[in-house]
Design an enzyme around this catalytic site. Sequence first.
Site, PDB file in Angstrom:
ATOM      1  N   HIS A 210       0.805  -1.232   0.000  1.00 42.17           N
ATOM      2  CA  HIS A 210       0.000   0.000   0.000  1.00 42.17           C
ATOM      3  C   HIS A 210       0.838   1.282   0.000  1.00 42.17           C
ATOM      4  O   HIS A 210       0.298   2.374  -0.030  1.00 42.17           O
ATOM      5  CB  HIS A 210      -0.945   0.032   1.202  1.00 42.17           C
ATOM      6  CG  HIS A 210      -0.219   0.263   2.507  1.00 42.17           C
ATOM      7  ND1 HIS A 210       0.487  -0.729   3.141  1.00 42.17           N
ATOM      8  CD2 HIS A 210      -0.067   1.363   3.264  1.00 42.17           C
ATOM      9  CE1 HIS A 210       1.024  -0.247   4.242  1.00 42.17           C
ATOM     10  NE2 HIS A 210       0.723   1.023   4.348  1.00 42.17           N
TER      11      HIS A 210
HETATM   12  C1  UD1 Z   1      -1.733   5.236   6.445  1.00 43.52           C
HETATM   13  C2  UD1 Z   1      -0.375   5.654   6.991  1.00 43.52           C
HETATM   14  C3  UD1 Z   1       0.645   4.545   6.738  1.00 43.52           C
HETATM   15  C4  UD1 Z   1       0.143   3.210   7.261  1.00 43.52           C
HETATM   16  C5  UD1 Z   1      -1.223   2.920   6.685  1.00 43.52           C
HETATM   17  C6  UD1 Z   1      -1.791   1.643   7.224  1.00 43.52           C
HETATM   18  C7  UD1 Z   1       0.093   8.071   6.906  1.00 43.52           C
HETATM   19  C8  UD1 Z   1       0.890   9.104   6.214  1.00 43.52           C
HETATM   20  N1  UD1 Z   1       0.124   6.841   6.334  1.00 43.52           N
HETATM   21  O1  UD1 Z   1      -1.595   5.124   5.034  1.00 43.52           O
HETATM   22  O2  UD1 Z   1       1.852   4.861   7.388  1.00 43.52           O
HETATM   23  O3  UD1 Z   1       1.056   2.194   6.909  1.00 43.52           O
HETATM   24  O4  UD1 Z   1      -2.100   3.996   7.025  1.00 43.52           O
HETATM   25  O5  UD1 Z   1      -2.974   1.303   6.603  1.00 43.52           O
HETATM   26  O6  UD1 Z   1      -0.512   8.334   7.916  1.00 43.52           O
HETATM   27  N2  UD1 Z   1      -9.206   4.944   2.754  1.00 43.52           N
HETATM   28  C9  UD1 Z   1     -10.421   4.341   2.775  1.00 43.52           C
HETATM   29  N3  UD1 Z   1     -10.897   3.931   3.991  1.00 43.52           N
HETATM   30  C10 UD1 Z   1     -10.220   4.081   5.149  1.00 43.52           C
HETATM   31  C11 UD1 Z   1      -8.966   4.710   5.096  1.00 43.52           C
HETATM   32  C12 UD1 Z   1      -8.459   5.140   3.898  1.00 43.52           C
HETATM   33  O7  UD1 Z   1     -11.074   4.172   1.768  1.00 43.52           O
HETATM   34  O8  UD1 Z   1     -10.719   3.662   6.207  1.00 43.52           O
HETATM   35  C13 UD1 Z   1      -8.645   5.386   1.453  1.00 43.52           C
HETATM   36  C14 UD1 Z   1      -8.890   6.838   1.205  1.00 43.52           C
HETATM   37  O9  UD1 Z   1      -9.210   7.018  -0.133  1.00 43.52           O
HETATM   38  C15 UD1 Z   1      -7.559   7.486   1.472  1.00 43.52           C
HETATM   39  C16 UD1 Z   1      -6.574   6.375   1.147  1.00 43.52           C
HETATM   40  O10 UD1 Z   1      -7.237   5.168   1.474  1.00 43.52           O
HETATM   41  O11 UD1 Z   1      -7.350   8.631   0.715  1.00 43.52           O
HETATM   42  C17 UD1 Z   1      -5.311   6.490   1.944  1.00 43.52           C
HETATM   43  O12 UD1 Z   1      -5.599   6.622   3.335  1.00 43.52           O
HETATM   44  P1  UD1 Z   1      -4.598   7.444   4.312  1.00 43.52           P
HETATM   45  O13 UD1 Z   1      -5.045   7.328   5.713  1.00 43.52           O
HETATM   46  O14 UD1 Z   1      -4.378   8.796   3.744  1.00 43.52           O
HETATM   47  O15 UD1 Z   1      -3.216   6.709   4.145  1.00 43.52           O
HETATM   48  P2  UD1 Z   1      -2.866   5.160   4.075  1.00 43.52           P
HETATM   49  O16 UD1 Z   1      -2.376   4.849   2.714  1.00 43.52           O
HETATM   50  O17 UD1 Z   1      -3.948   4.309   4.649  1.00 43.52           O
END
Ligand code: UD1
Length: 365
Positions: A210
């Site tokens: 991811h």
């Molecule tokens: C975040 C952390 C990363 C960790 C990961 C674990 C940061 C910078 N990154 O990355 O270190 O390894 O979590 O999972 O904090 N989304 C959903 N549902 C959710 C959450 C996210 O659909 O419940 C989608 C959204 O479109 C979002 C994307 O996933 O924009 C990324 O989510 P985000 O929390 O920004 O970062 P992660 O890639 O999950």
Amino acid sequence: MSILHVVGARPNFMKVAPVMAALARHSGVQQTLVHTGQHYDTNMSDIFFQQLGLPEPDINLEVGSGSHAVQTAQIMLRLEEVLLTQRPGLVLVYGDVNSTVAAALVCAKLLIPVGHVEAGLRSFDRTMPEEINRRLTDQIADLLFTPSEDGNANLAREGIPAEKVHLVGNVMIDTLVQLLPVALARWQDGRFTVQGLTVDPGRYILTTLHRPSNVDDPTMLEQIMAALSDIGQQLPVIFPIHPRTRQRLQNTQYAIRNTQLYLVEPLSYLDFLALQRHAALVITDSGGIQEETTYLGVPCLTVRENTERPVTVTLGTNQLVGRDMGRLRQAANRILNGQVQPHQIPPLWDGRAGERIAETIVSRC
Ligand code: UD1
């Protein structure tokens, strides 16, 4: 004393659980749990709270997704209001996600002491958002709890006074040690079934990817999918897809060249742990999974050029293959042909890190 914990993303939940449980065993400690809402899907958040035995968050800031600046700023704005009302004696933040640095920064400005659990890890790669989050949080924190000696060395090099730093071991492993028997009970009659897929012990590969560096570049993602397809000709590959990766795959032209690469929904903590335990090989770019496979003695190939968790390579089962898919294919072949490296569990990864954190905090008050 009053302690407020701030968590927001999936890997935080496994870290807060043992610390809250250990603090609850000390009298006179009041605890508040704040969820920033960085992760909000049921299978990224709620299921973890249930399986880890965490209480419902006292407060959910419901910030949701956004750019790094938007997400970090929203957490700061909403958390400041909470902290001004509650005025806790100590705030604990976990790991390296945006919620971690946002909360630490608010505390520093309000002169509320902040403790960082999983301090001192460094990949020395500033293109990773997590590296920025770690470095800033450690500069701000008043109490720093490290999982391994390399963390102490990194903090000393950055001028953090030694009296703030406590080597306590790995809280993520506390949760693993506690819940491994529960997870293994999910294997029924020697087989494991999840989302309609049934596997035999040692006869499958488990994958998670991811990181922006791997999934945000369509060419890289296509190359990874091609490599996983090839590796899947030897054994089934189970790939629980993170929401970020799922979105990116929709914009990518990739072909699955055999029927053994199975893309499934994100798994719960217990299902994922049960699958890790009996995997022939794990391929990942996660931080926590490098640690869990090291503890379990399961070979791990990490699709990154660097790691902030070097003990998983020097002592554990982890091998960095970088972003070179030729190296990934070769290393996977070697492991599937039985060539596995000798390994041991790092010191203090013994299931008692949460206790050490609680004792340190209570003894300072
Ligand atoms: C975040 C952390 C990363 C960790 C990961 C674990 C940061 C910078 N990154 O990355 O270190 O390894 O979590 O999972 O904090 N989304 C959903 N549902 C959710 C959450 C996210 O659909 O419940 C989608 C959204 O479109 C979002 C994307 O996933 O924009 C990324 O989510 P985000 O929390 O920004 O970062 P992660 O890639 O999950």
